[in-house]
Design a protein around this motif. Structure first.
Motif, PDB file in Angstrom:
ATOM      1  N   LYS A 158       6.907   3.904  -6.716  1.00 52.04           N
ATOM      2  CA  LYS A 158       5.446   3.836  -6.593  1.00 52.04           C
ATOM      3  C   LYS A 158       5.005   2.472  -6.083  1.00 52.04           C
ATOM      4  CE  LYS A 158       2.711   5.297  -9.775  1.00 52.04           C
ATOM      5  NZ  LYS A 158       2.102   5.590 -11.113  1.00 52.04           N
ATOM      6  N   GLY A 159       5.706   1.428  -6.551  1.00 52.75           N
ATOM      7  CA  GLY A 159       5.344   0.083  -6.114  1.00 52.75           C
ATOM      8  C   GLY A 159       5.458  -0.100  -4.617  1.00 52.75           C
ATOM      9  N   THR A 160       6.413   0.596  -4.001  1.00 52.73           N
ATOM     10  CA  THR A 160       6.574   0.510  -2.554  1.00 52.73           C
ATOM     11  C   THR A 160       5.357   1.093  -1.849  1.00 52.73           C
ATOM     12  OG1 THR A 160       8.972   0.675  -2.759  1.00 52.73           O
ATOM     13  CG2 THR A 160       8.019   1.210  -0.608  1.00 52.73           C
ATOM     14  N   VAL A 161       4.833   2.193  -2.390  1.00 50.31           N
ATOM     15  CA  VAL A 161       3.625   2.779  -1.816  1.00 50.31           C
ATOM     16  C   VAL A 161       2.483   1.771  -1.844  1.00 50.31           C
ATOM     17  CG1 VAL A 161       1.918   4.628  -1.998  1.00 50.31           C
ATOM     18  CG2 VAL A 161       4.331   5.098  -2.517  1.00 50.31           C
ATOM     19  N   PHE A 162       2.309   1.123  -3.003  1.00 50.16           N
ATOM     20  CA  PHE A 162       1.192   0.193  -3.145  1.00 50.16           C
ATOM     21  C   PHE A 162       1.423  -1.104  -2.379  1.00 50.16           C
ATOM     22  CE2 PHE A 162       0.424   2.802  -7.033  1.00 50.16           C
ATOM     23  CZ  PHE A 162      -0.825   3.273  -6.651  1.00 50.16           C
ATOM     24  N   ASN A 163       2.682  -1.418  -2.062  1.00 50.13           N
ATOM     25  CA  ASN A 163       2.934  -2.590  -1.229  1.00 50.13           C
ATOM     26  C   ASN A 163       2.346  -2.399   0.167  1.00 50.13           C
ATOM     27  OD1 ASN A 163       4.302  -4.033  -3.167  1.00 50.13           O
ATOM     28  ND2 ASN A 163       6.345  -3.356  -2.518  1.00 50.13           N
ATOM     29  N   HIS A 164       2.385  -1.173   0.647  1.00 52.36           N
ATOM     30  CA  HIS A 164       1.884  -0.880   1.980  1.00 52.36           C
ATOM     31  C   HIS A 164       0.415  -0.477   1.986  1.00 52.36           C
ATOM     32  CE1 HIS A 164       5.762  -1.141   4.024  1.00 52.36           C
ATOM     33  NE2 HIS A 164       6.293  -0.511   2.999  1.00 52.36           N
ATOM     34  N   PHE A 165       0.000   0.170   0.900  1.00 50.86           N
ATOM     35  CA  PHE A 165      -1.373   0.673   0.810  1.00 50.86           C
ATOM     36  C   PHE A 165      -1.920   0.300  -0.566  1.00 50.86           C
ATOM     37  CE2 PHE A 165       1.102   3.455   3.565  1.00 50.86           C
ATOM     38  CZ  PHE A 165       0.366   3.373   4.746  1.00 50.86           C
ATOM     39  N   THR A 170      -4.550   0.825  -2.155  1.00 52.05           N
ATOM     40  CA  THR A 170      -5.200   1.894  -2.916  1.00 52.05           C
ATOM     41  C   THR A 170      -4.830   3.244  -2.299  1.00 52.05           C
ATOM     42  OG1 THR A 170      -7.206   2.005  -1.563  1.00 52.05           O
ATOM     43  CG2 THR A 170      -7.181   0.383  -3.367  1.00 52.05           C
ATOM     44  N   LYS A 171      -5.005   4.284  -3.088  1.00 56.21           N
ATOM     45  CA  LYS A 171      -4.792   5.634  -2.568  1.00 56.21           C
ATOM     46  C   LYS A 171      -5.760   5.920  -1.427  1.00 56.21           C
ATOM     47  CE  LYS A 171      -4.760  10.466  -4.102  1.00 56.21           C
ATOM     48  NZ  LYS A 171      -4.984  11.375  -5.251  1.00 56.21           N
ATOM     49  N   GLU A 172      -6.964   5.396  -1.537  1.00 49.76           N
ATOM     50  CA  GLU A 172      -7.954   5.569  -0.472  1.00 49.76           C
ATOM     51  C   GLU A 172      -7.445   5.017   0.852  1.00 49.76           C
ATOM     52  OE1 GLU A 172     -11.898   6.530   0.992  1.00 49.76           O
ATOM     53  OE2 GLU A 172     -10.800   7.101  -0.812  1.00 49.76           O
ATOM     54  N   ASP A 173      -6.769   3.860   0.808  1.00 51.13           N
ATOM     55  CA  ASP A 173      -6.237   3.266   2.037  1.00 51.13           C
ATOM     56  C   ASP A 173      -5.145   4.141   2.640  1.00 51.13           C
ATOM     57  OD1 ASP A 173      -7.842   0.937   1.999  1.00 51.13           O
ATOM     58  OD2 ASP A 173      -6.501   0.000   0.548  1.00 51.13           O
ATOM     59  N   ALA A 196      12.412  -4.100   9.485  1.00 49.07           N
ATOM     60  CA  ALA A 196      12.759  -2.723   9.863  1.00 49.07           C
ATOM     61  C   ALA A 196      12.729  -1.805   8.647  1.00 49.07           C
ATOM     62  CB  ALA A 196      14.136  -2.689  10.522  1.00 49.07           C
ATOM     63  N   ASP A 197      13.212  -2.299   7.506  1.00 46.07           N
ATOM     64  CA  ASP A 197      13.197  -1.487   6.280  1.00 46.07           C
ATOM     65  C   ASP A 197      11.771  -1.244   5.813  1.00 46.07           C
ATOM     66  OD1 ASP A 197      15.929  -1.367   6.298  1.00 46.07           O
ATOM     67  OD2 ASP A 197      16.224  -2.942   4.804  1.00 46.07           O
ATOM     68  N   ALA A 198      10.940  -2.268   5.922  1.00 47.85           N
ATOM     69  CA  ALA A 198       9.541  -2.119   5.512  1.00 47.85           C
ATOM     70  C   ALA A 198       8.830  -1.093   6.386  1.00 47.85           C
ATOM     71  CB  ALA A 198       8.832  -3.474   5.585  1.00 47.85           C
ATOM     72  N   ALA A 199       9.096  -1.160   7.695  1.00 49.88           N
ATOM     73  CA  ALA A 199       8.473  -0.195   8.613  1.00 49.88           C
ATOM     74  C   ALA A 199       8.964   1.215   8.312  1.00 49.88           C
ATOM     75  CB  ALA A 199       8.793  -0.577  10.050  1.00 49.88           C
ATOM     76  N   ARG A 200      10.263   1.341   7.995  1.00 47.83           N
ATOM     77  CA  ARG A 200      10.817   2.657   7.677  1.00 47.83           C
ATOM     78  C   ARG A 200      10.174   3.212   6.414  1.00 47.83           C
ATOM     79  NH1 ARG A 200      14.832   4.247   4.228  1.00 47.83           N
ATOM     80  NH2 ARG A 200      15.864   6.237   4.713  1.00 47.83           N
ATOM     81  N   ASN A 201      10.036   2.363   5.392  1.00 46.80           N
ATOM     82  CA  ASN A 201       9.419   2.818   4.142  1.00 46.80           C
ATOM     83  C   ASN A 201       7.965   3.226   4.349  1.00 46.80           C
ATOM     84  OD1 ASN A 201      11.707   2.522   2.606  1.00 46.80           O
ATOM     85  ND2 ASN A 201      11.167   0.483   1.839  1.00 46.80           N
ATOM     86  N   ARG A 202       7.253   2.476   5.169  1.00 43.18           N
ATOM     87  CA  ARG A 202       5.856   2.823   5.442  1.00 43.18           C
ATOM     88  C   ARG A 202       5.771   4.188   6.106  1.00 43.18           C
ATOM     89  NH1 ARG A 202       1.552   2.591   8.960  1.00 43.18           N
ATOM     90  NH2 ARG A 202      -0.362   1.656   8.111  1.00 43.18           N
ATOM     91  N   ARG A 250       3.803  11.595  -7.045  1.00 45.29           N
ATOM     92  CA  ARG A 250       4.384  12.730  -6.316  1.00 45.29           C
ATOM     93  C   ARG A 250       4.684  12.346  -4.872  1.00 45.29           C
ATOM     94  NH1 ARG A 250       4.524  18.089  -7.834  1.00 45.29           N
ATOM     95  NH2 ARG A 250       5.254  19.411  -6.134  1.00 45.29           N
ATOM     96  N   ILE A 251       3.791  11.603  -4.254  1.00 44.09           N
ATOM     97  CA  ILE A 251       4.011  11.141  -2.883  1.00 44.09           C
ATOM     98  C   ILE A 251       5.243  10.248  -2.821  1.00 44.09           C
ATOM     99  CG2 ILE A 251       3.063   9.675  -1.059  1.00 44.09           C
ATOM    100  CD1 ILE A 251       0.270  10.743  -1.903  1.00 44.09           C
ATOM    101  N   ALA A 252       5.346   9.322  -3.768  1.00 42.28           N
ATOM    102  CA  ALA A 252       6.493   8.411  -3.794  1.00 42.28           C
ATOM    103  C   ALA A 252       7.801   9.174  -3.976  1.00 42.28           C
ATOM    104  CB  ALA A 252       6.318   7.388  -4.913  1.00 42.28           C
ATOM    105  N   ALA A 253       7.778  10.177  -4.857  1.00 45.11           N
ATOM    106  CA  ALA A 253       8.986  10.964  -5.096  1.00 45.11           C
ATOM    107  C   ALA A 253       9.417  11.704  -3.830  1.00 45.11           C
ATOM    108  CB  ALA A 253       8.743  11.955  -6.230  1.00 45.11           C
TER     109      ALA A 253
END
Length: 207
Positions: free
Chosen positions: A41-48, A50-53, A4-10, A32-35
């Motif tokens: 930032k690592g959470t962003v890359f855990n889900h995606f 690359t930035k392209e993804d 549930a936390d992972a889905a919320r973060n995504r 900036r997106i992560a902020a």
């Protein structure tokens, strides 16, 4: 991390990225997106990975939403009105998001699949309008898809001072689609093969 936390973060990342991209364009940083999302930032890359993804996920969703709008309009009893509402919806989407044209031009499988579906629905709406004589007979669905971004692009130099100026050019385009004063066009409409070739040469996705 619980599911549930992972889905919320995504969801937080996608929502934050959508706002940042719309406001600042495709060059906005992951930091900036992560902020904005309130995550590392690592959470962003855990889900995606690359930035392209990340960009592809956002805009594939937006194209899918526009496709859903078009699909619903296929049952509209007035084909001319249906096509008009579809064009307005697409133009509003592009006018409100500085990065949409650039993102959909990227050759990512998710964006390409969503764009292909959009092109199919646009052709069906356009065919219905052609059959009733509501638009000139040489207009195709791919013409319509390309025209969705035209009002925002034309008005972009004055967007800061005149944010609604794109609507003027939208209605010029709508008038040009009508058959009453139509003249032969100098070249043929683009084909799916044209978009495939453009993608191979320039990285342009198939609308």
């Amino acid at each position: 991390m619980p599911r549930a936390d992972a889905a919320r973060n995504r969801s937080l990342v996608i929502d934050a990225a959508a706002v940042e991209l719309a406001e600042r364009g495709i060059e906005v940083s992951i930091a900036r997106i992560a902020a904005r999302a309130g995550v590392a930032k690592g959470t962003v890359f855990n889900h995606f990975p690359t930035k392209e993804d990340l960009i592809a996920a956002i805009f594939a969703d937006q194209l899918a939403a526009l496709s859903a709008t078009g699909e619903a309009l296929l049952t509209q009893p007035d084909p001319e009105r249906a096509l008009l509402e579809f064009i307005i919806a697409g133009a509003e989407l592009q006018a409100g998001d500085r990065s949409l044209c650039a993102a959909t031009a990227r050759d990512h499988p998710a964006v390409r699949a969503a764009a292909d579906r959009l092109a199919d629905i646009a052709e069906r709406l356009t065919a219905q309008a052609r059959q009733t004589g509501a638009i000139r007979p040489d207009i195709t669905g791919r013409d319509i898809v390309l025209l969705l971004g035209a009002p925002a692009v034309v008005a972009s130099p004055l967007a800061g001072a005149r944010p609604d100026l794109w609507r003027r050019y939208l209605h010029l385009i709508l008038d040009a689609l009508r058959p009453e004063t139509a003249r032969p066009l100098p070249v043929a409409a683009p084909t799916s093969e044209d978009f495939t070739l453009a993608s191979n040469i320039h990285g342009v996705g198939s609308p």
